[in-house]
Write a protein that holds these residues in place. Structure first.
Motif, mmCIF file in Angstrom:
data_model
loop_
_atom_site.group_PDB
_atom_site.id
_atom_site.type_symbol
_atom_site.label_atom_id
_atom_site.label_comp_id
_atom_site.label_asym_id
_atom_site.label_seq_id
_atom_site.Cartn_x
_atom_site.Cartn_y
_atom_site.Cartn_z
ATOM 1 N N GLU A 140 -14.099 -3.608 1.251
ATOM 2 C CA GLU A 140 -12.897 -3.302 2.039
ATOM 3 C C GLU A 140 -13.269 -2.632 3.355
ATOM 4 O O GLU A 140 -12.759 -2.999 4.422
ATOM 5 C CB GLU A 140 -11.939 -2.411 1.237
ATOM 6 N N LYS A 187 -1.309 -3.373 -4.617
ATOM 7 C CA LYS A 187 -2.695 -3.618 -4.202
ATOM 8 C C LYS A 187 -3.611 -3.785 -5.411
ATOM 9 O O LYS A 187 -4.486 -4.665 -5.429
ATOM 10 C CB LYS A 187 -3.168 -2.463 -3.309
ATOM 11 N N ARG A 188 -3.426 -2.959 -6.442
ATOM 12 C CA ARG A 188 -4.255 -3.077 -7.648
ATOM 13 C C ARG A 188 -4.060 -4.433 -8.329
ATOM 14 O O ARG A 188 -5.020 -5.080 -8.769
ATOM 15 C CB ARG A 188 -3.921 -1.948 -8.625
ATOM 16 N N VAL A 202 -9.181 -7.868 -1.324
ATOM 17 C CA VAL A 202 -7.938 -7.178 -0.953
ATOM 18 C C VAL A 202 -8.291 -5.886 -0.231
ATOM 19 O O VAL A 202 -9.226 -5.175 -0.606
ATOM 20 C CB VAL A 202 -7.082 -6.895 -2.207
ATOM 21 N N SER A 204 -6.378 -2.636 2.617
ATOM 22 C CA SER A 204 -5.179 -2.072 3.248
ATOM 23 C C SER A 204 -5.447 -1.894 4.731
ATOM 24 O O SER A 204 -6.528 -1.448 5.133
ATOM 25 C CB SER A 204 -4.827 -0.712 2.645
ATOM 26 N N VAL A 209 -0.721 -4.893 3.173
ATOM 27 C CA VAL A 209 -1.810 -5.189 2.251
ATOM 28 C C VAL A 209 -2.438 -6.484 2.757
ATOM 29 O O VAL A 209 -1.756 -7.492 2.942
ATOM 30 C CB VAL A 209 -1.303 -5.372 0.810
#
Length: 510
Positions: A140, A187-188, A202, A204, A209
């Motif tokens: 991420e 998101k999870r 994925v 943020s 998202v």
């Protein structure tokens, strides 16, 4: 998106701060508020906010004591903005010693607050970059580095050996405020569907998202699968959503292009429908501006006055099309519809007593339009309101005679407006040629003659009251005084001035 905890003992200040600015636009979300320092300590432990906005003077433990305790007991510490109604230098100096990021005086200056938020966000971003550089496998953070364009972490050829890369942005939607915990749950769930299955990664970013999609170039089936997975995750959290994708690029170093395109698309999310992943600009609905002499809001009024919901819906679409063609934004469109609809309801109630007891209910429904997050939903809600109004106004009987009676009523109620047979036919849902013949066979006059007679009758009433001729002409719908003179002489046999001098005379006096 960074979290904020507001701490102030004044309820109005706490709630006012929630709405003073668009926090998400500046990269923050207010996750909770606290009314005193003790409550703030508990909530800080639970929420671990990135930023706390703290009133410096509160009963019991004051704001500075709260800062000291947090500095002593917790690492890492959040950032702090101090809020006070007192321009107290000593308090300010103490606060600066405690490493606060800013000092705001009540009433709060929005521009000053935004300036502090930018400064704090930059510092948090930099802190996160420093931390993330040490995590070789933190995908991420590596994506965020790429998208920021600031010192991207090098990517080895074995890390992402894909044929194409694409950024999708997801904006969860609801008529109610969405809390940070719900966004985290979305998101999870998405991570389970993408990260854990190798479909993508994925992350943020800002108020969205994001999903880095794997090998989607010219693959509608993968876009459909992406939409379905997002729909499943948001559905489990009771949320609607909009998702856009910025187009595939051949290597990760070019992801900024896909991200910029996705950002441009999602800014227009109000105009998108649901049910798909969007790859292109939204299509403007309707045919643009209304070129007819009668305005769209007058069309709406006449359609409702005629109790024709289909014509009302057409008028609404025409209104919206004009604003879209002019480039109006979401708030301007909502405000325009609320203003026009409220004014139309008020105007209708003046001559339609059966509506008066329902005006407050209709206006509440109209105000609730601000909560709609899709243009298509807004139009459906407006059409529903119009249907309710028409149901109240509609007579039980039907048939051609009813339409002629409605025409007569509309003419008498609105004779001073710019009325045309074509406009009334549209409001009533009939062919204008057919309706014109039906009207003449029932009244003995064609439409324009009947309208002139109604106007002249009203002119005579106004002249008897002593009104000036030019005032009367304007009030009954004639913009040209000479034209009014000619019409009056045609139907009355004397000039308006002569009639005013001798309104009860048997013979015209010139």
């Amino acid at each position: 998106m960074y979290s904020i905890l507001i701490v102030d003992d004044e309820p109005l200040i706490r709630e006012g701060l929630r709405t003073i600015i668009d926090w998400e636009e500046h990269g923050f979300r207010v996750v909770d508020v606290a009314s005193d320092a003790a409550e703030a300590l508990r909530k800080h432990q639970q929420l671990e906010p990135s930023l706390m906005i703290v009133d410096i003077r509160m009963p019991g433990m004051d704001g500075l004591e709260l800062l000291r305790k947090i500095h002593e007991q917790y690492r890492p510490c959040p950032h702090f903005l101090i809020l006070s109604g007192y321009a107290d230098f000593e308090y300010a100096r103490t606060a600066l010693q405690l490493k606060v990021d800013g000092y705001l005086l009540k009433p709060i200056d929005e521009d000053e607050l935004i300036s502090y938020l930018r400064k704090v966000k930059d510092e948090i971003d930099e802190d996160n970059r420093v931390i993330n550089r040490g995590r070789d496998r933190d995908w991420e953070s590596r994506i965020l580095e790429l998208l920021s364009g600031k010192d991207p972490v090098p990517i080895g050829t074995n890390d992402w050996n894909w044929s194409s890369y694409e950024i999708a942005l997801v904006k969860p939607l609801s008529r109610e405020e969405i809390d940070a915990a719900t966004i985290a749950q979305v998101k999870r769930l998405l991570a389970e569907s993408f990260d854990h299955t190798g479909r993508g990664i994925v992350f943020s970013i800002d108020s969205y998202v994001g999903v880095l999609l794997k090998e989607t170039a010219e693959s509608p089936s993968k876009h459909r699968a992406t939409y379905n997975l997002i729909n499943e995750a948001c559905g489990k959290c009771g949320l609607d959503f909009i998702v856009v994708a910025g187009g595939a690029v051949p290597k990760p170093e070019l992801l900024g292009r896909s991200y910029e395109r996705a950002c441009s698309l999602i800014k227009q999310r109000f105009l998108y429908s649901g049910g798909k992943l969007h790859l292109a600009e939204p299509e403007l609905q309707g045919n643009g501006t209304d070129s007819e002499a009668i305005s769209a809001d007058d069309k709406l009024f006449l359609a409702l006055d005629a109790a024709n919901p289909k014509a009302a819906e057409d008028a609404l679409h025409g209104m919206g099309s004009s604003w879209l063609a002019a480039g109006a934004n979401e708030l301007e469109i909502k405000g325009g519809f609320v203003s026009k609809m409220s004014a139309t309801i008020s105007r209708l109630s003046l001559n339609r007593p059966e509506l008066r007891e329902h005006v407050q209910t209709y206006n509440a429904e109209v105000t609730a339009l601000y909560g709609e997050y899709r243009y298509e939903h807004l139009l459906k809600k407006l059409s529903s309101i119009c249907m309710g109004i028409c149901d109240k106004l509609n007579e039980k009987d039907a048939g051609p005679d009813k339409q002629v009676r409605k025409m007569i009523e509309l003419i008498h109620r609105n004779s001073s407006d710019h009325l045309r047979l074509e406009t009334l036919a549209e409001a009533l849902g009939y062919n204008s040629s057919y309706l014109g013949k039906l009207f003449k066979s029932t009244t003995g006059d064609n439409f324009n003659t009947y309208l002139d007679k109604v106007r002249i009758d009203k002119a005579k009433e106004l002249l008897r009251q002593g009104k000036k001729v030019y005032q009367v002409a304007e009030q009954i719908g004639y913009t040209n005084v000479d034209y009014f003179h000619a019409k009056f002489r045609k139907y009355v046999g004397s000039s308006p001035i002569s009639f005013r001098k001798n309104p009860e005379g048997d013979e015209p006096t010139e």
